[in-house]
Enzyme design. Structure first.
Site, PDB file in Angstrom:
ATOM      1  N   GLU A   1     -41.682  60.938  42.112  1.00  0.00           N
ATOM      2  CA  GLU A   1     -42.115  59.541  41.985  1.00  0.00           C
ATOM      3  C   GLU A   1     -42.590  58.939  43.290  1.00  0.00           C
ATOM      4  OE1 GLU A   1     -39.568  60.608  40.355  1.00  0.00           O
ATOM      5  OE2 GLU A   1     -40.036  60.115  38.286  1.00  0.00           O
TER       6      GLU A   1
ATOM      7  N   HIS B   1     -30.756  54.929  32.279  1.00  0.00           N
ATOM      8  CA  HIS B   1     -32.013  54.747  31.555  1.00  0.00           C
ATOM      9  C   HIS B   1     -32.140  53.345  30.986  1.00  0.00           C
ATOM     10  CE1 HIS B   1     -32.202  59.141  31.659  1.00  0.00           C
ATOM     11  NE2 HIS B   1     -33.483  59.003  31.439  1.00  0.00           N
TER      12      HIS B   1
END
Lengths: 406, 433
Positions: A142, A211
């Site tokens: 990322e 998440h």
């Protein structure tokens, strides 16, 4: 006084469904009555005049735990043509595809955006159409690929970087904070960074703590970026297009549970304003400010509230940074009470900033302290029951409104 | 393809037969890695040419180049010189500019003309000059906080760099960047980064744009190369490895240049790195890794020619490790007590400017007077830069809120319904954001 009450009762009966008990209406009593009455009357007249022009309000059928799957015609869309129905993720894709057709410099990068079509199918079919370089499947890095997107933006492209889950962008925080937000300034305005960073966040259905993160609170202090949150297919497509066309770096927050919302959106092209808030339901008694998924919890609570005789004004703030102080301010000036309902954590969240902004700018107009309902400062538990208790539920919203309107 | 490197260690990797078919895929087939299988890793990688050539079935990785070691340059013959007179003068001038400028920075810092963290490049000029003087204006350079000389080599006027250091509005970044954030859109200098490693993804993005322009936007002549400079400390950082992977995967036109000066502030490279030979890390990702003597500008230039040429031809990235040394401390605030004086003396004897001078005299390329003229010219240039910076105005308050956003609508809508940027307090810089 009595005449005013009667007048209000009549007006209310025009536009509100359900019974209305004028005795339940509480006038603000801390201010000088004359001033209040005057403003009240003025508002009342406005109300009567505009009552018939109010757009039809949508009834939201949303169970607190599950995703809303069907919704009636949008109150926000003012389509002249019939339009077409689609789901929110399809609306995002439509917006993205239209922008990619329009400008060959728009490209997408992210994990599984290409061949897989996106983990939430937002980029489905785009790699076949535009090629593997324009819809780039990145390795799981990322920080590096967000930085690569920023470097590409500085040298002329307009990348759309997807975080598979917003939480993963925590790994890209270095690039987003230092480079995305700051380089336009530190380069003295030489390099612009027209990047869009988007992805799903928010509490889903038992996805576990990592998440289920809401990163808007972490990113909001970064100078030089804009943050928007979409909540309906209509504003999802409009905000996606606006974000891509913007010269500023924009972070677009989507929500995992809203991807399957269905709505009819206009056929013709439209682009929404990144800095504006959306009036979901005009009202008189209290201003409820919300964004993303909590909009639906608020609207469900609004049904209950209306049945109980309240008239909440619901505003989806949409622009998390900067705040649309005009829409918010007008509402505060009208209702004098504010409730913020958000999914962010309590500490340092969007609600906290919004509370500060409203207090700074509209303190004189408030008749009650601003109340902010946020998620608990708890890592989101896996167990469904516990997870429900970490986020704000409609019943809590109803209680809060009742408390504020006393 | 044979290329000539002189006196360097190059990792040799012969192409495995299994790979040869795969690697002949057209470059537009964007399928990622062309390597289908990996054989058992070789026990050790010898840096010598002959050993590697014998190891035909070696696993990996790098795009193969058979490199012949060039004979050591003979001093007497002038026919195979590494540099022409014009090039030599250009290179000399650039290195002297870097050295004199940095010395002036130190002076100005101690006189209180500039503040904060200032990192000087003395001793490393060969790396900057060796690479950047081979680039076109459209090629991009990405640097770190030790970026003054990269800016100067790339063509940013000394006046603008000095003004930026003084924090004046005539600086290349209007005084908003400072020593560690040199940017120039005109000269394609994309930073200037304060945190180590964070410039490498940016460089990768610039290289990506170059490839995108050629393959998606069909600008056939776009062969811009990006050169990323960073230090030995950065080579233990994750961003470095992530970008090596992506650059090799997509054959991006980029050169990764490691300025290994053996020290990251006070941390010796040997104390912080499990395998201190950084060039070896290139082949692990599928790109050539090259080690070069970074105190010798001619050697650096030879390697740079090859690496930049590779990138320009679309053959992908190269990792070049330049063994170099900084004569001063990490920054002007660093007392520099940890480094061994003997080590410093050894490297001072290998001063790149002195070495180039020696080479040019021995090969009768230039006369003393010509070099003296350049020295004088540079002295005047730097003095002029200081004067210019001194006389330049400080930024006015109105500059405070400019440039935060490319589109100032990003400040939002104010309570009165107008965009806040329309408020005159914004142009005056007195508004509260």
């Amino acid at each position: 006084m009595a005449a005013t009450f009667q007048g209000l009762g009549a007006a209310a009966a025009l536009s509100l469904s359900g019974s209305f008990d004028p005795n339940r209406l509480h006038l603000p009593c801390r201010r000088s009555l004359s001033v209040t009455r005057l403003s009240f009357v003025v508002r009342l007249e406005e109300r009567i005049v505009s009552g018939s022009n109010l757009p039809p309000r949508r009834a939201q059928q949303l169970v607190s735990k599950a995703v809303a799957t069907k919704a009636d015609a949008a109150s926000a869309s003012t389509a002249s043509k019939p339009g077409h129905e689609l789901l929110l993720f399809e609306a995002l894709r439509e917006g993205l595809e239209e922008e990619m057709d329009r400008d060959p410099q728009v490209c997408v990068m992210g994990e599984d955006v290409g061949h897989y079509g996106g983990s939430y199918k937002v980029t489905k079919g785009l790699a076949d159409k535009f090629g593997d370089l324009r819809v780039l499947d990145t390795p799981i890095a990322e920080n590096a690929f967000t930085g690569m997107g920023i470097g590409a933006a500085m040298t002329g492209l307009r990348p759309v970087v997807e975080g598979m889950n917003m939480g993963f962008l925590l790994l890209a925080f270095n690039q987003i904070s230092n480079n995305c937000g700051m380089l336009h300034y530190t380069s003295g305005g030489q390099f612009k960074i027209p990047i869009v960073i988007r992805g799903p966040g928010g509490v889903g259905r038992q996805l576990g703590a990592e998440h289920s993160q809401r990163l808007e609170s972490y990113f909001q202090s970064i100078p030089g970026i804009q943050m928007v949150a979409c909540s309906t297919p209509y504003n999802a497509k409009g905000l996606m297009k606006a974000a891509i066309r913007s010269e500023n770096p924009v972070i677009l927050f989507e929500h995992v549970l809203l991807y399957n919302l269905k709505e009819r959106i206009p056929d013709e092209e439209y682009v929404l304003n990144l800095e504006e808030a959306e009036m979901v339901r005009p009202g008189e008694h209290i201003t409820i400010l919300t964004y993303s998924r909590m909009r639906y919890h608020v609207m469900q609570a609004a049904k209950t509230l209306v049945n109980k005789g309240y008239d909440p004004e619901v505003i989806d703030i949409r622009s998390l940074k900067p705040f649309d102080l005009y829409t918010i301010g007008n509402s505060v000036k009208k209702t004098h009470r504010v409730l913020i309902v958000e999914e962010c954590m309590r500490t340092g969240g969007i609600g906290a900033s919004l509370t500060a902004a409203i207090t700074e700018n509209f303190h004189d107009y408030l008749d009650a302290p601003i109340m902010c309902l946020s998620s608990q400062d708890v890592p989101t538990p896996y167990a469904g029951t516990l997870e429900n208790w970490t986020v704000v539920q409609p019943a809590q919203i109803v209680t809060a409104v009742e408390q504020l309107c006393q | 393809m044979a290329t000539a490197f002189s006196s360097i260690n190059v990792v040799q990797h012969a192409r495995c037969d299994n790979f040869s078919v795969a690697s002949r895929k057209p470059s537009s087939a964007f399928l990622g890695s062309t390597y289908s299988i990996r054989l058992s890793p070789s026990a050790s990688r010898s840096a010598s040419v002959s050993a590697a050539v014998n190891r035909k079935a070696s696993s990996v990785s790098a795009v193969s180049e058979v490199v012949k070691e060039k004979k050591q340059k003979s001093v007497s013959s002038g026919s195979n010189l590494l540099i022409t007179k014009e090039e030599g003068l250009e290179v000399y001038e650039d290195m002297v500019l870097g050295r004199v400028f940095e010395d002036m920075c130190a002076q100005m810092y101690y006189r209180g003309k500039m503040f904060g963290f200032v990192h000087l490049y003395n001793g490393q000029e060969a790396v900057s000059t060796g690479f950047i003087k081979l680039l076109k204006k459209e090629d991009c350079v990405v640097s770190t906080y030790r970026d003054h000389v990269h800016a100067l080599s790339k063509g940013v006027p000394a006046r603008e760099v000095m003004s930026e250091l003084f924090g004046k509005t005539t600086g290349c970044c209007r005084g908003q960047g400072g020593s560690m954030h040199m940017f120039s859109k005109e000269h394609n200098l994309i930073g200037g980064f304060a945190f180590i490693g964070e410039g490498i993804p940016i460089a990768t993005g610039a290289a990506f744009t170059s490839k995108y322009r050629r393959e998606v936007l069909k600008e056939a002549d776009c062969d811009h190369v990006t050169v990323a400079f960073f230090g030995d400390g950065t080579c233990n950082n994750g961003q470095f490895y992530e970008c090596l992977n992506m650059a090799a995967l997509w054959k991006l036109p980029i050169v990764f240049v490691v300025e290994n000066n053996l020290w990251a502030i006070g941390m010796s490279h040997l104390r912080s790195t499990s395998d201190p030979e950084i060039w070896k890390k290139g082949p692990a990702f599928g790109m050539p890794g090259v080690h070069v003597d970074g105190m010798d500008v001619l050697k650096v230039r030879e390697v740079a020619k090859e690496a930049i040429g590779r990138a320009r031809r679309g053959e992908g990235p190269t990792l070049v490790e330049c063994e170099t040394y900084r004569f001063r401390g990490h920054s002007l605030a660093d007392p520099d007590e940890l480094r061994d004086p003997d080590e410093k003396a050894r490297y001072a004897a290998r001063d790149p400017i002195a070495a180039l001078k020696k080479y040019m005299f021995e090969n009768n390329l230039v006369k003393e007077a010509e070099l003296k003229a350049i020295d004088k010219k540079i002295d005047e240039l730097v003095e002029d830069a200081v004067e210019f910076a001194d006389e330049s105005p400080q930024p006015s308050r109105s500059q405070l809120l400019e440039n935060v956003f490319a589109d100032p609508k990003g400040f939002g809508i104010g309570p009165d319904g107008r965009y806040r940027c329309e408020d005159p307090k914004f142009t005056e810089g007195t508004a509260h954001v």
